[in-house]
Design a protein around this motif. Structure first.
Motif, PDB file in Angstrom:
ATOM      1  N   ASP A  99       0.834  -1.208   0.000  1.00 34.36           N
ATOM      2  CA  ASP A  99       0.000   0.000   0.000  1.00 34.36           C
ATOM      3  C   ASP A  99       0.864   1.251   0.000  1.00 34.36           C
ATOM      4  O   ASP A  99       0.576   2.227  -0.702  1.00 34.36           O
ATOM      5  CB  ASP A  99      -0.910   0.028   1.231  1.00 34.36           C
ATOM      6  CG  ASP A  99      -2.060  -0.958   1.140  1.00 34.36           C
ATOM      7  OD1 ASP A  99      -2.354  -1.429   0.024  1.00 34.36           O
ATOM      8  OD2 ASP A  99      -2.656  -1.269   2.184  1.00 34.36           O
ATOM      9  N   ASP A 100       1.916   1.241   0.818  1.00 36.55           N
ATOM     10  CA  ASP A 100       2.794   2.408   0.902  1.00 36.55           C
ATOM     11  C   ASP A 100       3.439   2.709  -0.442  1.00 36.55           C
ATOM     12  O   ASP A 100       3.595   3.865  -0.822  1.00 36.55           O
ATOM     13  CB  ASP A 100       3.883   2.176   1.953  1.00 36.55           C
ATOM     14  CG  ASP A 100       3.365   2.356   3.366  1.00 36.55           C
ATOM     15  OD1 ASP A 100       2.532   3.248   3.577  1.00 36.55           O
ATOM     16  OD2 ASP A 100       3.777   1.601   4.251  1.00 36.55           O
ATOM     17  N   LEU A 101       3.829   1.661  -1.136  1.00 40.67           N
ATOM     18  CA  LEU A 101       4.481   1.856  -2.429  1.00 40.67           C
ATOM     19  C   LEU A 101       3.500   2.267  -3.514  1.00 40.67           C
ATOM     20  O   LEU A 101       3.765   3.159  -4.311  1.00 40.67           O
ATOM     21  CB  LEU A 101       5.184   0.566  -2.852  1.00 40.67           C
ATOM     22  CG  LEU A 101       6.462   0.208  -2.099  1.00 40.67           C
ATOM     23  CD1 LEU A 101       6.937  -1.170  -2.525  1.00 40.67           C
ATOM     24  CD2 LEU A 101       7.540   1.230  -2.356  1.00 40.67           C
ATOM     25  N   ILE A 102       2.350   1.604  -3.549  1.00 33.01           N
ATOM     26  CA  ILE A 102       1.430   1.770  -4.672  1.00 33.01           C
ATOM     27  C   ILE A 102       0.448   2.915  -4.459  1.00 33.01           C
ATOM     28  O   ILE A 102       0.274   3.772  -5.327  1.00 33.01           O
ATOM     29  CB  ILE A 102       0.657   0.458  -4.911  1.00 33.01           C
ATOM     30  CG1 ILE A 102       1.636  -0.636  -5.350  1.00 33.01           C
ATOM     31  CG2 ILE A 102      -0.422   0.649  -5.967  1.00 33.01           C
ATOM     32  CD1 ILE A 102       1.013  -2.009  -5.448  1.00 33.01           C
ATOM     33  N   GLY A 120       2.554   6.090  -2.090  1.00 32.85           N
ATOM     34  CA  GLY A 120       3.830   6.537  -2.619  1.00 32.85           C
ATOM     35  C   GLY A 120       4.743   7.096  -1.546  1.00 32.85           C
ATOM     36  O   GLY A 120       5.529   7.997  -1.790  1.00 32.85           O
ATOM     37  N   ALA A 121       4.654   6.546  -0.331  1.00 37.09           N
ATOM     38  CA  ALA A 121       5.354   7.137   0.805  1.00 37.09           C
ATOM     39  C   ALA A 121       6.850   6.877   0.777  1.00 37.09           C
ATOM     40  O   ALA A 121       7.632   7.691   1.256  1.00 37.09           O
ATOM     41  CB  ALA A 121       4.765   6.595   2.111  1.00 37.09           C
ATOM     42  N   ILE A 122       7.248   5.720   0.249  1.00 39.19           N
ATOM     43  CA  ILE A 122       8.664   5.372   0.271  1.00 39.19           C
ATOM     44  C   ILE A 122       9.029   4.692  -1.026  1.00 39.19           C
ATOM     45  O   ILE A 122       8.190   4.429  -1.877  1.00 39.19           O
ATOM     46  CB  ILE A 122       8.995   4.425   1.445  1.00 39.19           C
ATOM     47  CG1 ILE A 122       8.168   3.136   1.328  1.00 39.19           C
ATOM     48  CG2 ILE A 122       8.756   5.081   2.774  1.00 39.19           C
ATOM     49  CD1 ILE A 122       8.564   2.079   2.322  1.00 39.19           C
ATOM     50  N   GLY A 123      10.293   4.384  -1.170  1.00 37.52           N
ATOM     51  CA  GLY A 123      10.723   3.555  -2.276  1.00 37.52           C
ATOM     52  C   GLY A 123      11.054   4.334  -3.527  1.00 37.52           C
ATOM     53  O   GLY A 123      11.491   5.477  -3.468  1.00 37.52           O
TER      54      GLY A 123
END
Length: 467
Positions: free
Chosen positions: A153-156, A159-162
């Motif tokens: 979820d964070d990535l997709i 967009g919080a990290i990565g």
């Protein structure tokens, strides 16, 4: 101040020998010994969660991360990657008054789980480990866990990290091949093609696609399934090194790094060092392109002639399906089939190598697919069925048909796709008084108003007048 590097091991490790000679070789690559830190954490306590380790990592970093304006990096093995990613989403908030994370080099990381994780919770595993096995951590590592969906979820979604932020996530994994039929029969999870013996290549890749399938009635009352894209991560560097196992001094991707190793004779060491040298977005994209070229050289396309370089390897993909109602409630009584349409009828696809139902969250099913078996000239059918456990809510059956060419927009080699399947619950419509019905109305002047109904809403006349 020079950049610092923090090394973080995987599940069940309890000695710094797990890092091999990596720390010495990083000094050869230009990192000062005073800026290399070896992590240690407890992973075999049944009550410790990954979130606890992420919080502990924050406390440890407060003592050792560099000052304002400096960068620091991570090299993780296996579960260590999930600890760092969880820390990133819980604690990492860079600003002008802090040092910043540069590269997160994740080696053999179960980004989307490990088939071995649920075996690690067994009684036999407890006997081998002489006690706790890290039950909660292993739940997070099991294929299709809620923890993996949350990190994605964070990535997709957020967009919080990565790859979309300043912490540069880089993936490197092994893909050992041992054609030992006896061992595969005894313990297939540990001798699985398309893995390093613990983590599948498709699960070690942070690049992913997510889709939503909505199953509901259309305006004509027909049950239809529609699939839509829900986001993706595509540009993180990802490298497969076929000769390496997950662990071990002889073939382990990190454990085999010895005092005699150097970047010229040890591909894993060279890949880690190259990843740590990334400093800019341009460097990051260039590394991704180089890694992709190397992976492409050992990855035959479906239906193509297998080359000599890849003749002993098979290419796999992983797909995690999560079944929920239109209200977001889990559906745990379902069936999923992958069929191939042929002139003689629908046949079960031979692409499915393994199916796993998550133990704690059985609404999630993970398919391990032989990517090379998808033939471009066939049409493939995903068929879904869900039971409700009551005649008052209708069961649902629906399917999605895609061509062999189009299926590659959903499923990719060496990657995991996540598919949220949303099924609308439909109350049974009562068409006759003696049939089940969840809720209905009767006119007050109905001559048959004197009735009662059973637990399934079926009416029967009582012969008694209403009050």
């Amino acid at each position: 101040m020079a950049d610092r590097v923090f090394l973080l091991h995987g599940w069940s490790s309890n000695t710094t020998t797990t890092y091999g000679a990596l720390r010495h070789k990083l000094r050869d690559a230009g990192f000062d010994a005073t800026d290399l830190f070896l992590g240690q954490y407890v992973s075999l306590d049944d009550n410790i969660q990954l979130g606890d380790l992420a919080n502990a990592l924050e406390l440890a970093l407060r003592q050792h991360r560099p000052g304002i304006g400096a960068s620091y990096h991570f090299v993780t093995h296996s579960t260590g990657a999930l600890v760092v990613r969880d820390w990133l989403r819980r604690h990492y908030a860079p600003n002008d008054r802090t040092s910043k994370v540069g590269n997160v080099v994740m080696v053999a990381a179960p980004q989307f789980g490990s088939r071995l994780a649920h075996h690690g919770r067994s009684m036999l595993a407890g006997m081998v480990k002489f006690g706790d096995t890290g039950r909660e951590i292993l739940h997070a590592l099991e294929l299709g866990s809620r923890h993996q969906w949350g990190l994605a979820d964070d990535l997709i979604e957020r967009g919080a990290i990565g790859p979309r932020a300043d912490a540069r996530l880089i993936c490197i994994t092994g893909d050992s091949y041992e054609d030992n039929r006896f061992k595969k029969r005894i313990f297939p999870a540990a001798f699985e093609d398309g893995s390093d013996g613990t983590v599948r290549t498709s699960a070690a890749n942070i690049n992913t696609r997510r889709f939503r399938v909505r199953i509901a009635d259309d305006a004509k009352g027909q049950t239809v399934a529609k699939i839509t894209a829900a986001g993706e991560v595509t540009n993180a560097p990802f490298l497969i090194l076929p000769q390496y196992h997950h662990v071990g001094q002889k073939h382990g991707i990190i454990g085999s790094i010895s005092q005699a190793s150097n970047e010229a004779n040890h591909p894993a060491l060279r890949a880690i060092a190259d990843a740590l040298r990334v400093r800019t977005r341009a460097d990051y994209n260039a590394l991704a392109a180089r890694f992709a070229q190397r992976v492409g050289a050992i990855t035959p396309e479906p239906g193509s002639t297998v080359t000599a370089a890849s003749s002993k390897r098979k290419t796999f993909s992983q797909v995690a399906f999560r079944f929920r109602t239109d209200a977001g409630e889990p559906i745990r009584d379902y069936r999923i089939e992958l069929l191939v349409e042929k002139a003689s009828g629908d046949w079960a696809s031979k692409t499915v190598s393994h199916l796993h139902i998550n133990n704690r969250d059985p609404e999630v099913a993970t398919l391990f697919l032989n990517y090379e078996q998808f033939e471009p000239h066939y049409t493939y059918v995903f068929r879904f069925a869900a039971e409700t456990g009551t005649p008052l809510v209708q069961p649902v059956t629906a399917e999605i048909a895609v061509t062999g060419q189009a299926v590659r927009s959903i499923i990719a080699a060496h990657r995991t796709s996540q598919i949220d399947v949303e099924i609308a619950r439909r109350p049974a419509v009562q068409t006759a008084p003696d049939e089940p019905g969840l809720l209905t109305f009767v006119r007050s002047d109905d001559p048959d108003l004197e009735f009662e109904w059973d637990r399934q809403g079926r009416r029967r006349k009582t012969g008694r007048p209403t009050a």
